[in-house]
Write an enzyme that holds these catalytic residues in place. Structure first.
Site, PDB file in Angstrom:
ATOM      1  N   ASP A 147     -13.542  17.396   0.334  1.00  0.00           N
ATOM      2  CA  ASP A 147     -12.894  17.330  -0.972  1.00  0.00           C
ATOM      3  C   ASP A 147     -13.937  17.472  -2.071  1.00  0.00           C
ATOM      4  O   ASP A 147     -15.121  17.185  -1.878  1.00  0.00           O
ATOM      5  CB  ASP A 147     -12.169  15.986  -1.148  1.00  0.00           C
ATOM      6  CG  ASP A 147     -11.019  15.814  -0.180  1.00  0.00           C
ATOM      7  OD1 ASP A 147     -10.457  16.837   0.261  1.00  0.00           O
ATOM      8  OD2 ASP A 147     -10.681  14.659   0.130  1.00  0.00           O
ATOM      9  N   LYS A 148     -13.494  17.865  -3.237  1.00  0.00           N
ATOM     10  CA  LYS A 148     -14.386  18.028  -4.380  1.00  0.00           C
ATOM     11  C   LYS A 148     -15.258  16.798  -4.608  1.00  0.00           C
ATOM     12  O   LYS A 148     -16.464  16.911  -4.842  1.00  0.00           O
ATOM     13  CB  LYS A 148     -13.555  18.315  -5.639  1.00  0.00           C
ATOM     14  CG  LYS A 148     -14.360  18.357  -6.922  1.00  0.00           C
ATOM     15  CD  LYS A 148     -13.456  18.479  -8.135  1.00  0.00           C
ATOM     16  CE  LYS A 148     -14.249  18.387  -9.429  1.00  0.00           C
ATOM     17  NZ  LYS A 148     -13.379  18.390 -10.623  1.00  0.00           N
TER      18      LYS A 148
END
Length: 321
Positions: A147-148
């Site tokens: 994920d970011k």
């Protein structure tokens, strides 16, 4: 001229007169027939960007019905999406590389794949900047993602042979991926737990994932092993080992234990000034090299925000263990 796949910055204007055979047809069908060398999705992007006009006014709906004799203009230009596969120079932290693969230590805040709102500045753009031959590989050799706001280790392929083999190894659960997570809730019961609960799109909130009943909702099996490494009055440090790699898997499974990650508001985690993102770090990666059969293992140093939170909450962690 504009060439699809790597659209140049030049702009080409094309005028389209609606023939009688297209009278009453949708605008997007007219465009596909009039500009056949470009994909439907690219033409839709131009529509949404206001590049398709009649009498100087943009038409933003692809379902608009056209009439015979109407004069339309389409401005063929680069869109953010069409330029997503563009090499960019980045200071990526490469902890290992050979002719077949690289190990990247991804920083917090970096998106892995281009997506709406992030058509540039992604890990994929940075990889293409390092290695132009990756343009020939699907997703520039990316075989799994973070994920970011999750930091840590990722393996990426440099050849098709390595990519195909890594994908098979991940599917066969032959790539060991360990994460560290912090929750501010109280861990109860055994210090080691396994969560074996399927994950799918949350039927009540489509922007998040959830534990689902596969007899009623679509989803996939998911298994995560958890081990408490340290605990204090403020919170708990947990080692998480993935068997499967579903979207948001650790975040969803931690929430299912009533232990949402610090900073993970999507799954019920509380905000913490020292950790302005979800407290999740991919700390270790181990696998057998897909080409040389060499056993490989890598560890990542904890990022500063993670270290600061552990210190503030008196959670001890031995990075050499």
């Amino acid at each position: 001229m504009v060439a699809q796949g790597g659209l140049a910055p030049q702009v080409e204007i094309r005028d389209i007169v609606v023939g009688p055979e297209f009278h009453g047809q949708r605008l997007d069908r007219l465009l596909v027939a009039a500009v056949p060398e470009f994909s439907r999705s690219y033409l839709q992007q131009l529509l949404e960007d206001g590049a398709v006009t009649r009498a100087g006014l943009p038409a933003l709906k692809s379902s608009l019905k056209v009439k015979a004799g109407e004069a339309w203009t389409i401005e063929l230009r680069a869109t953010p999406q069409s330029q997503a596969f563009k090499p960019e120079s980045m200071d990526l932290k490469v902890v290992y590389e050979d002719a077949h693969l690289r190990i990247i230590d991804k920083p917090v805040g970096m998106v892995v794949h281009p997506a709406p709102g992030h058509w540039s500045g992604t890990l994929m753009n940075g990889l293409l900047g390092l290695d132009s031959q990756l343009m020939d590989l699907p997703r520039a050799g990316i075989v799994h993602r973070l994920d970011k706001d999750t930091s840590g280790l990722m393996v990426v392929a440099r050849t098709r042979q390595a990519m195909d083999a890594l994908v098979k190894k991940i599917a066969a659960r032959e790539v060991k991926r360990e994460y560290l997570a912090i929750s501010d809730r109280v861990w109860t019961g055994s210090r080691q737990k396994t969560v074996d609960l399927p994950i799918g799109r949350d039927p009540a909130q489509r922007l998040r994932m959830a534990v689902v009943d596969l007899t009623r909702n679509s989803g996939k099996t998911a298994t995560t092993h958890f081990q408490v490494l340290a605990q204090s009055e403020q919170g708990v440090l947990v080692r998480c080992t993935l068997e499967t790699g579903r979207t948001h898997q650790i975040r969803v499974h931690m929430a299912s234990l009533h232990l949402p990650l610090v900073g993970d508001s999507l799954y019920g985690g509380r905000a913490e000034p020292l950790m302005p993102r979800q407290a999740l770090h991919a700390v270790q990666l181990a696998f057998v090299h897909p080409v040389t059969d060499e056993k490989m293992s890598f560890k990542s140093t904890l990022p500063p925000d993670f270290q600061d939170l552990l210190k503030a909450w008196s959670l001890s962690y031995n990075e050499s263990a």
